[in-house]
Motif scaffolding. Structure first.
Motif, mmCIF file in Angstrom:
data_model
loop_
_atom_site.group_PDB
_atom_site.id
_atom_site.type_symbol
_atom_site.label_atom_id
_atom_site.label_comp_id
_atom_site.label_asym_id
_atom_site.label_seq_id
_atom_site.Cartn_x
_atom_site.Cartn_y
_atom_site.Cartn_z
ATOM 1 N N LYS A 263 0.826 -1.207 0.000
ATOM 2 C CA LYS A 263 0.000 0.000 0.000
ATOM 3 C C LYS A 263 0.861 1.257 0.000
ATOM 4 C CE LYS A 263 -4.013 -2.079 2.281
ATOM 5 N NZ LYS A 263 -4.839 -2.100 3.518
ATOM 6 N N ALA A 264 1.985 1.201 0.717
ATOM 7 C CA ALA A 264 2.889 2.358 0.750
ATOM 8 C C ALA A 264 3.495 2.619 -0.630
ATOM 9 C CB ALA A 264 3.991 2.126 1.782
ATOM 10 N N ILE A 265 3.906 1.553 -1.306
ATOM 11 C CA ILE A 265 4.481 1.697 -2.648
ATOM 12 C C ILE A 265 3.431 2.240 -3.617
ATOM 13 C CG2 ILE A 265 5.383 0.425 -4.633
ATOM 14 C CD1 ILE A 265 6.766 -1.450 -2.625
ATOM 15 N N ASP A 266 2.230 1.684 -3.564
ATOM 16 C CA ASP A 266 1.161 2.146 -4.462
ATOM 17 C C ASP A 266 0.844 3.613 -4.219
ATOM 18 O OD1 ASP A 266 1.032 -0.396 -5.498
ATOM 19 O OD2 ASP A 266 -0.773 -0.979 -4.376
ATOM 20 N N ALA A 267 0.763 4.011 -2.945
ATOM 21 C CA ALA A 267 0.446 5.397 -2.618
ATOM 22 C C ALA A 267 1.561 6.325 -3.078
ATOM 23 C CB ALA A 267 0.227 5.538 -1.109
ATOM 24 N N TYR A 268 2.798 5.908 -2.907
ATOM 25 C CA TYR A 268 3.940 6.731 -3.317
ATOM 26 C C TYR A 268 3.910 7.001 -4.819
ATOM 27 C CZ TYR A 268 8.802 8.236 -3.843
ATOM 28 O OH TYR A 268 9.941 8.956 -4.124
#
Length: 271
Positions: A263-268
């Motif tokens: 989720k962090a990678i997608d949001a970034y």
């Protein structure tokens, strides 16, 4: 081939109590080295099952493990590790053991001898044709498991078995029969040893392969793992630092904000 209960056959070793500690360990290890080769010979059947599972789970299907004693505990263990490792709900892979949760720590007399209990327990989960029932029994003769497989198969539900005897009654009840023939146990009949190790290896192979193909791994990283302790938070931070070229503070902030590496990678990337 006639059914042979190899799991109950005489150990290749005798006078165990007269062996030194070193001899015991060397001999147990010598027998354990046979396990991986036995599992290797079962890969075609494991592949058949995993391929079927991927398609079914993409449609919302679940995996149900059924077993008794050591086999049941191994199924519950594998199921319980899927949520923290891959971030999946605990309703996707479900382990049932004869005798219920009490049997995880203590034997429950005659629980495995009930032919209808396993199927009754499966029905409580509203099991349907997208689900898969995998029976686990070193001997391949456990009524709790065989009865459930027979009824599930009648209902058009995919069934599989994991056993350590060739051509067992459980294998006959399953559509896909996985047989890891590891030979006699070091301590005669103690299937918590080689048989249990083989079953654990096969369960690891099944769920790890399925979760990878369902997108729960990126590269070789558990990007959906639950951040349940500091070790896992630190691991997630390192993943983000490497993947996104962030410093420690930035990576930790992003991870804790979004709750998982994925989720962090997608949001970034959306920013």
């Amino acid at each position: 081939m006639a059914f042979q209960k190899i799991t109950e056959s005489e150990s290749l070793y005798n006078h165990l109590e007269k062996m030194s500690v070193g001899e015991l360990l060397e001999n147990i290890n010598r027998e354990d080295q046979k396990v991986a080769l036995a599992v290797q010979r079962a890969i075609p059947q494991i592949e058949q099952l995993v391929t079927a599972l991927i398609d079914r789970m993409k449609r919302g299907g679940r995996i149900f493990y059924l077993g008794a004693g050591t086999s049941g505990r191994l199924g519950v263990l594998d199921a319980s590790e899927i949520p923290p490792t891959y971030g999946m709900p605990n309703t996707i892979v479900i382990g049932l053991i004869a005798g219920g949760d009490t049997a995880l720590r203590n034997p429950v007399e005659s629980a495995e001898d009930d032919w209808i209990k396993g199927w009754n327990e499966l029905q409580a989960y509203q099991i349907d044709k997208d689900d898969t029932v995998i029976g686990i029994a070193a001997s391949g003769t456990t009524p709790y498991v065989i009865g459930a497989l027979q009824e599930a198969r009648k209902q058009g539900i995919l069934t599989a078995s994991i056993s350590c005897n060739p051509d067992s009654p459980m294998a006959a009840a399953a559509e896909i029969a996985i047989e890891a023939i590891v030979g006699p146990e070091f301590v005669t009949g103690s299937t918590r040893m080689k048989s249990g190790t083989a079953q654990k290896m096969i369960l690891n192979m099944i769920t790890s392969s399925v979760m990878i193909k369902l997108g729960r791994v990126k590269g070789n990283r558990m990007v959906n793992m639950q951040l349940t302790n500091q070790k896992l938070v630190d691991r997630g931070v390192r993943m983000l630092m490497e993947e996104l070229k962030l410093d420690n503070e930035q990576a930790k902030h992003l991870l804790l904000l979004h709750g998982s590496v994925k989720k962090a990678i997608d949001a970034y990337h959306k920013e």
